[in-house]
Structures are given as C-alpha cells and as structure tokens.
Motif scaffolding. Structure first.
Motif, PDB file in Angstrom:
ATOM      1  N   ASP A  63       0.829  -1.211   0.000  1.00 13.19           N
ATOM      2  CA  ASP A  63       0.000   0.000   0.000  1.00 13.19           C
ATOM      3  C   ASP A  63       0.862   1.259   0.000  1.00 13.19           C
ATOM      4  O   ASP A  63       0.596   2.214  -0.743  1.00 13.19           O
ATOM      5  CB  ASP A  63      -0.927   0.002   1.220  1.00 13.19           C
ATOM      6  N   GLU A  64       1.893   1.248   0.841  1.00 14.03           N
ATOM      7  CA  GLU A  64       2.791   2.406   0.909  1.00 14.03           C
ATOM      8  C   GLU A  64       3.513   2.597  -0.420  1.00 14.03           C
ATOM      9  O   GLU A  64       3.636   3.722  -0.926  1.00 14.03           O
ATOM     10  CB  GLU A  64       3.793   2.205   2.043  1.00 14.03           C
ATOM     11  N   LEU A  65       3.970   1.517  -0.999  1.00 14.70           N
ATOM     12  CA  LEU A  65       4.675   1.590  -2.282  1.00 14.70           C
ATOM     13  C   LEU A  65       3.770   2.144  -3.373  1.00 14.70           C
ATOM     14  O   LEU A  65       4.168   3.048  -4.136  1.00 14.70           O
ATOM     15  CB  LEU A  65       5.183   0.197  -2.664  1.00 14.70           C
ATOM     16  N   PRO A  85      -4.899 -11.406  -2.543  1.00 17.17           N
ATOM     17  CA  PRO A  85      -5.171 -10.083  -1.967  1.00 17.17           C
ATOM     18  C   PRO A  85      -4.222  -8.996  -2.479  1.00 17.17           C
ATOM     19  O   PRO A  85      -4.659  -7.888  -2.815  1.00 17.17           O
ATOM     20  CB  PRO A  85      -4.997 -10.314  -0.459  1.00 17.17           C
ATOM     21  N   LEU A  86      -2.938  -9.306  -2.551  1.00 16.40           N
ATOM     22  CA  LEU A  86      -1.981  -8.308  -3.030  1.00 16.40           C
ATOM     23  C   LEU A  86      -2.177  -8.029  -4.515  1.00 16.40           C
ATOM     24  O   LEU A  86      -2.050  -6.880  -4.969  1.00 16.40           O
ATOM     25  CB  LEU A  86      -0.552  -8.782  -2.768  1.00 16.40           C
ATOM     26  N   GLY A  87      -2.482  -9.080  -5.276  1.00 19.11           N
ATOM     27  CA  GLY A  87      -2.725  -8.893  -6.706  1.00 19.11           C
ATOM     28  C   GLY A  87      -3.909  -7.990  -6.969  1.00 19.11           C
ATOM     29  O   GLY A  87      -3.854  -7.090  -7.823  1.00 19.11           O
ATOM     30  N   VAL A  88      -4.998  -8.196  -6.238  1.00 18.65           N
ATOM     31  CA  VAL A  88      -6.183  -7.345  -6.399  1.00 18.65           C
ATOM     32  C   VAL A  88      -5.854  -5.902  -6.023  1.00 18.65           C
ATOM     33  O   VAL A  88      -6.257  -4.950  -6.718  1.00 18.65           O
ATOM     34  CB  VAL A  88      -7.345  -7.885  -5.541  1.00 18.65           C
ATOM     35  N   GLU A  92      -6.236  -2.796  -8.640  1.00 18.43           N
ATOM     36  CA  GLU A  92      -7.117  -1.664  -8.348  1.00 18.43           C
ATOM     37  C   GLU A  92      -6.362  -0.345  -8.328  1.00 18.43           C
ATOM     38  O   GLU A  92      -6.961   0.722  -8.528  1.00 18.43           O
ATOM     39  CB  GLU A  92      -7.821  -1.898  -7.008  1.00 18.43           C
ATOM     40  N   ALA A  93      -5.044  -0.411  -8.117  1.00 19.87           N
ATOM     41  CA  ALA A  93      -4.216   0.797  -8.163  1.00 19.87           C
ATOM     42  C   ALA A  93      -3.763   1.120  -9.586  1.00 19.87           C
ATOM     43  O   ALA A  93      -3.050   2.105  -9.798  1.00 19.87           O
ATOM     44  CB  ALA A  93      -3.003   0.630  -7.258  1.00 19.87           C
TER      45      ALA A  93
END
Length: 713
Positions: A63-65, A85-88, A92-93
């Motif tokens: 998230d910070e990155l 979860p990280l892929g989604v 989304e970013a």
C-alpha cells in the motif's frame, strides 16, 4: 490500456525472498523496463533486493509503495496465501500484475483476480516458468509440428530429494507446509502446467496416491496423480524420497516419444524405425547417445556463456509479460491459465481426502529426539525457567527450542515472521514477532526471561557487509543491551570457529579459546568478520553493563534437516571436492551444539567463558563418510586447491571490476574447505562435562541417523 509503446515501464517487486533475485535480474535484461521500488515486511530482505535493483526505494508494505511510486506493473512474489489479496490491490491501483505460482489458493480467489483485472483493464499473468525452459519449449514445438504424431500419454516427475532440507529434512520449517495440500502445493503448479501444455487445459483428476518413505517422520513424502485430458492420459509425481532428485517430462505419442530432462536441459526424441528389431535397438542406442551428448554440450555452452542462469525459464516468461503490456495482448501464461491450474489443484486436494490437509500433516510431524531432549525429559532441570530464543526459525534455533521445552523451560521466541516457524514450536512457545533492530519488540519478548539464547545471525556470504552488520553485529548489540537492562542470569551467544580465521599458519595446529580472533577484513567473507565483531560487542557490554555472558563457537552444523554434503557436485556415489578431502574440518552435529548450549546456560563455571564446540574426533570428509556409512562406497574426486584458488582470485577481480555482485567462488571459501585446523575442545569437556560425540548426541532412530550418513556439508 494506456499506450506504453514508447515509455519506460516502471515495475515494483513485492516479496523479497530468494526468487526476487531472479526477477530483478530478468527485468534488468529487458529494454525499456526498470524496477522502481520493492516492498517486504522484513527490513534486511527488502534492503538486499533494493540494492540489487540499483538502490531503489524500499517499503514495508505494498500500500505504501503504490501510494508513492504508482508503478506500471507489480511482481507479487510473496507466499501463496497473500497472492490474490496483493494482486487485487495492485490491479485496483492501476498496475499490471505478474504473480508467482500458484496465483491463488482457490478458484474464488482466482476469479477475484481476473475480475479485478478486467475492471482495471490490466493484465494478470502467472509464473508457470517451466513452459519456457529451453528443453521444454523444444518439446512443445516438436509436438505442435506433429513430430511424434498424436499425444497419447504424458508423464511428469518432480524429484526434490537432493534439494534443501526444507522439504526432505526437518518438516514444518517452511511456509509451504501450511498450505492446503501441504508442501506439495509448492510444486504441483509446475507439474500441472506441464500436463496442461501437452494434454490440454481442461483435465479431469483421477486417482491420488500418497506415499510415506520408511525413514520419514510419518508425513507424506510422495504424491502421484492420474489425469485425463482431451488429448490423452497423464500421470504426475512429486517426490522427496527418490534419489537423485530429477525433473522429467515424457511425452508418448502415436509416432514417437520425447523425453525432457528439465534438470539438465536435454531433450531426446525416439521415433519408430522401419528396420529389423535388433538393428532398431542398436540405432536407437546410437541416436539416443548422440542426442544426449549434443544436449549436454549445448547446455554447457549456454551456462558457460552466461545465457542461462539458475532459472532459465523465468526470464523469457517475464519478457513475454512485458511484451503483452506493450502490444496490448494477453501473455502466453495469462490469468485464465493460472485459474485453470488452481481449479485442477483444488480437485487433487479433494481427491486426496484428509491426507494432504495442512493441519493433519502438522499433527503427524514427530521429529526424532536428540539426546539433549530425551535426557532433559527426565531431568526437567529448566522447569518453569523463562528463556528467550532468537533465530528459532533457523536450523540450530529450532532444535534448541525443542530441547528447552523437553527440559520444562517456559520458552519465548522472537521471530521476524511467524510464518517460518515449525508447527510444534508455534504450539509450544510464546511467539513474539519483531525485528532485532526494534528495541521495543525486544523488550516485549524479553519480559521475565532469565536466560537468553542468541542464535539469530546472517549466515551466508552471498550478501554484502551492510546486511551482515545490521543482521548480526547491530542486532547482537541491541539484544545484549536489552538483556543487561533486564538483568538476565545468562546470555548465551552463538558465534563460530570462523572467528579464528583460515590463515594457513593455523594448519596442523590445535586452536584453543585463547587464540586471538581474526583481524583480516576479507570483503568476500563478511560472515566471519560479522561473527568477530559480534563477539567484541558482547564482550564490551559484558564489561560495561555487567551482562553475564557465555559464548559457544560451533563448526559446520549438520543433523536432522541439514544433511552434510562432502563436495561441490555429486554424481551417484562420486563427489567433486576442493582438495583431497582428508584435511580435518570442524563438523558439529546439531545435538552436540544444543547440548553445549543447555550446559553453558546453567553452569556457574561457564560464566564469562567461550567454548569451541566441534565433534570429536575431528575428521576429514573421506574419513567421515567411511565412518558414517561403511557399507556404502563413497568416492571423492579432488579438484586441485591451487587451481581453485587461482579461479577464485580471477572471479573476485571480475566482480570487483563490475563494482557489484558476489563472486561464485572466493579465496575465503576455498580456504574454508581446505583448512586443516584442529579446534581444541578441552575446556568444554572439563568445565561443562560435554562429550563431543555425534553418536551419543543422537538417538538410534533412523530419523536422526540417516541424515548423518549423508556426508559432509
């Protein structure tokens, strides 16, 4: 998608484990793509990969990155439970996503990834890199060209018995043991993707057979699955018990057979010959031999020329991913391929019943007891004593925790990640997550501790001094200062006989604890330097703050979970080794190290002392092999020491000119293997009553001794 044909693509690495090095190297070779940042919860891991990528920013979370860097693409290289979860989050970013295998642990998670990709108009791809290995790619091209007619049957075999002890050694020490399907799930994506490539993506799962080797701790060691596809039948096997560990694909067709040795990148084809039977056999033998020779020569040339690294299938897969981004087209291994593989894996778990249930596997893990554990159950000499252990996820630390628990101690462990703990330690110890750079985390774990065992350290020379300083020297200072402030009764520091150095003047001598510590600063041996400086730190805090210290200096550790390897390379019972193999090396069976640590923790005579802890009698590789398993012939092929030193010097100069990286072979490494130094253990025997006999330090169970038989590390 955004037009990216002419812009530089900025990519981020999330998860800075071992595979991240291969990803960074692959990206570096792609024109117009650069790593802009990395993320990992572990400070030392993210610092290492950030440095490898050219000093890019490093973050603790994705998230910070994403908030600061806004990358065009993200490589998700974390353990599988976090893949989806990280892929989604990355999709989304607005980032394209490449996910290590398996891309998800359920079809629902995979569907969520695909849905997020469609909504964001971004690519989702997964790392089925075996499809891009040169020999596999050659086989696929032959099949597409109809070279063996119609595919009838496909066999894939994935043997990892000779790999790290993570799987075939001490169970539960790796995050993959906690996956659905246990550690097999870490390898099934490879075998499934290969089956799909030759048989078609929609495969039916048939029988699932699970085996357990006789010398294993009652957990599954072999998994075989039958499959049926549109093109034919398939069988695939994952094994940790078959030696040597090999990886094969065999494709049987109506007009021929293709055999791919994935470990050695050799593809051999056999086609029917319209000649008399005996002559056909002779011709096949000749053709087969010629193809093996040709494949071996080509593979050797590619490796020597630097064309293939340790993971030759990964670079072309990553290049294909970025080509897909630029051309606005799906990569070869897209999200649908990843989802299809996950669906098949789910059916395998279902057909296996409860045998591959992660919790069931954990319950069946029963490590063989070391003598220090077994005798401790009778003595209970640490009953109720609060002890703190660092490095509990490591080889020595994990065995130490078991011994302490068996002796009645109230054990606390401070670890960077709970995921790396073995199941039994997680259940029997108070677990504190935190870094040794964080004094508050140390203080929380230290509360109430009377004894501290400091096993944590950076143990590889493959990383630079900065990591060794932070992970060993600075970490030791933080822990020792906290222990002094807490008023502990004993601080047991794990050092190494490497602190004496490998100077040739030591050869043939008996080195006791009064020998001065090494002062040579070798840039390619930061491990030894860090161990020396850590001892100086402990002694300083002992003097200034009154910390009651005892130091042990073990040699080359081995035992259950870490078999000894007597040479550089192995072929059957033949080992290639630097030097004759008859020089005395400091091997230390882990049971001996644990026994010494428990003794120095409670012995008044150990206060302020350092102890050499090396197996007695000391032996060379040749003698150790003969003594450990006299019934099995083992042969050492000596590689001349002088030649090895010359090659090491050349490699060190090559790396120095490039101002980056580490040599494949250093002079320090050569000296470490060829030293002939006797380490005197008289003090440990006299003050502690320590014996130093590896046979006495282990029970008679095969779970302990079959590792000792493996030879020298």
């Amino acid at each position: 998608m955004t037009d990216v044909h002419h812009q530089t693509l900025r990519t981020a690495i999330v998860g800075c484990g071992a595979i991240a090095r291969s990803h960074v190297a692959a990206v570096a070779d792609i024109e117009g793509v650069e790593v802009c940042a990395v993320a990992d919860h572990d400070p030392s891991s993210r610092a290492a990969i950030a440095a490898l990528a050219g000093g890019v920013p490093a973050y603790a979370t994705l998230d910070e990155l994403l908030a600061i860097e806004a990358p065009d693409a993200v490589h998700v290289l974390t353990p599988p439970p976090s893949h989806a979860p990280l892929g989604v989050t990355a999709l989304e970013a607005g980032a394209h996503v490449l996910i290590e295998k398996p891309m998800a642990l359920s079809s629902d998670e995979a569907d969520a990834l695909l849905k997020a990709g469609v909504a964001a108009d971004r690519l989702v791809a997964t790392c089925h890199n075996m499809l891009f290995k040169p020999a596999v790619a050659q086989a696929l091209e032959l099949v597409r060209a109809g070279h063996i007619g119609r595919v009838v049957h496909v066999v894939t075999f994935w043997g990892i018995a000779d790999d790290s002890g993570t799987y075939s050694g001490d169970p539960g020490s790796h995050w993959s043991w906690r996956l659905p399907g246990s550690y097999f799930t870490n390898f099934l994506p490879h075998t499934i993707s290969l089956q799909q490539a030759f048989l078609g993506s929609d495969l039916e799962v048939g029988d699932v057979v699970i085996g357990t080797a006789e010398n294993a701790w009652r957990f599954p060691t072999d998994l075989s699955v039958t499959l049926r596809g549109a093109a034919g039948w398939g069988t695939m096997t994952v094994s940790t018990s078959v030696r040597p560990g090999m990886k094969f694909v065999e494709v049987y067709g109506s007009e021929g057979v293709i055999r791919v040795d994935m470990s050695r990148e050799i593809c051999v084809v056999q086609r029917p010959r319209r000649v008399p039977g005996p002559l056909a056999k002779v011709l096949f033998g000749i053709e087969h031999g010629l193809q093996l020779v040709k494949g071996t020569v080509v593979s050797a040339a590619m490796v020597a020329g630097g064309k293939w690294g340790s993971n030759p299938g990964l670079a072309p897969l990553i290049a294909d991913f970025y080509e897909g981004i630029r051309r606005n087209q799906q990569p070869v291994v897209d999200g649908e391929a990843g989802r299809s593989m996950v669906s098949i894996m789910e059916r395998i778990w279902e057909n296996s019943g409860s045998a591959l249930d992660a919790e069931s596997t954990d319950r069946h893990i029963e490590p063989g007891l070391l003598a220090a554990e077994a005798t401790g159950r009778e003595s209970g000499d640490l009953a109720g004593t609060r002890v703190l252990v660092t490095g509990a996820t490591g080889f020595l630390g994990s065995h130490l925790v078991r011994a302490l628990r068996s002796r009645g101690a109230d054990v606390a462990v401070l670890v960077r990640s709970r995921k790396r703990l073995t199941f039994d330690i997680e259940q029997s110890a108070a677990v504190f997550e935190g870094d040794l750079a964080d004094r508050r985390a140390i203080d929380r774990a230290m509360a109430g501790a009377r004894i501290v065992f400091h096993c944590a350290a950076v143990t590889t020379n493959k990383v630079g001094w900065d990591q060794h300083y932070e992970g060993t020297v600075a970490a030791t200072a933080n822990l020792a200062e906290a222990a002094a402030a807490a008023g502990v009764d004993r601080f047991v520091h794990v050092s190494s006989v490497a602190v004496y150095g490998f100077d040739k003047s030591h050869d043939g001598r008996a080195i006791d604890e009064s020998t001065p510590l090494d002062t040579v600063d070798d840039p390619w041996s930061p491990y030894a330097r860090a161990k020396v400086e850590a001892e100086h730190v402990v002694r300083r805090i002992e003097r200034e703050l009154g910390l009651p210290v005892a130091i042990i200096r073990p040699g080359i550790l081995y035992g259950p979970g870490r078999p000894l390897k007597p040479g550089l390379a192995r072929m059957g019972n033949w080992w290639l080794s630097i030097g004759s193999g008859r020089n005395a090396l400091p091997f230390t069976f882990v049971g001996n190290a644990v026994d010494a640590m428990v003794r120095v923790a409670s012995s008044p005579e150990a206060a302020g002392e350092a102890f050499n802890i090396v197996d007695e009698p000391q032996a060379g590789v040749v003698d150790l092999l003969s003594r450990a398993d006299p019934e099995t012939p083992r042969h050492i092929v000596p590689f001349p020491t002088g030649v090895a030193e010359a090659l090491a010097r050349l490699d060190e100069r090559r790396v120095a000119r490039r101002a980056g990286g580490r040599p494949l072979l250093s002079e320090a490494a050569v000296r470490g293997r060829t030293r002939d130094i006797r380490y005197d253990t008289t003090k440990a025997k006299q003050l502690l009553g320590w014996r130093g006999d590896p046979e006495a330090a282990a029970t008679a169970s095969t779970t302990t001794h079959h590792h000792v038989v493996e030879g020298a590390h």
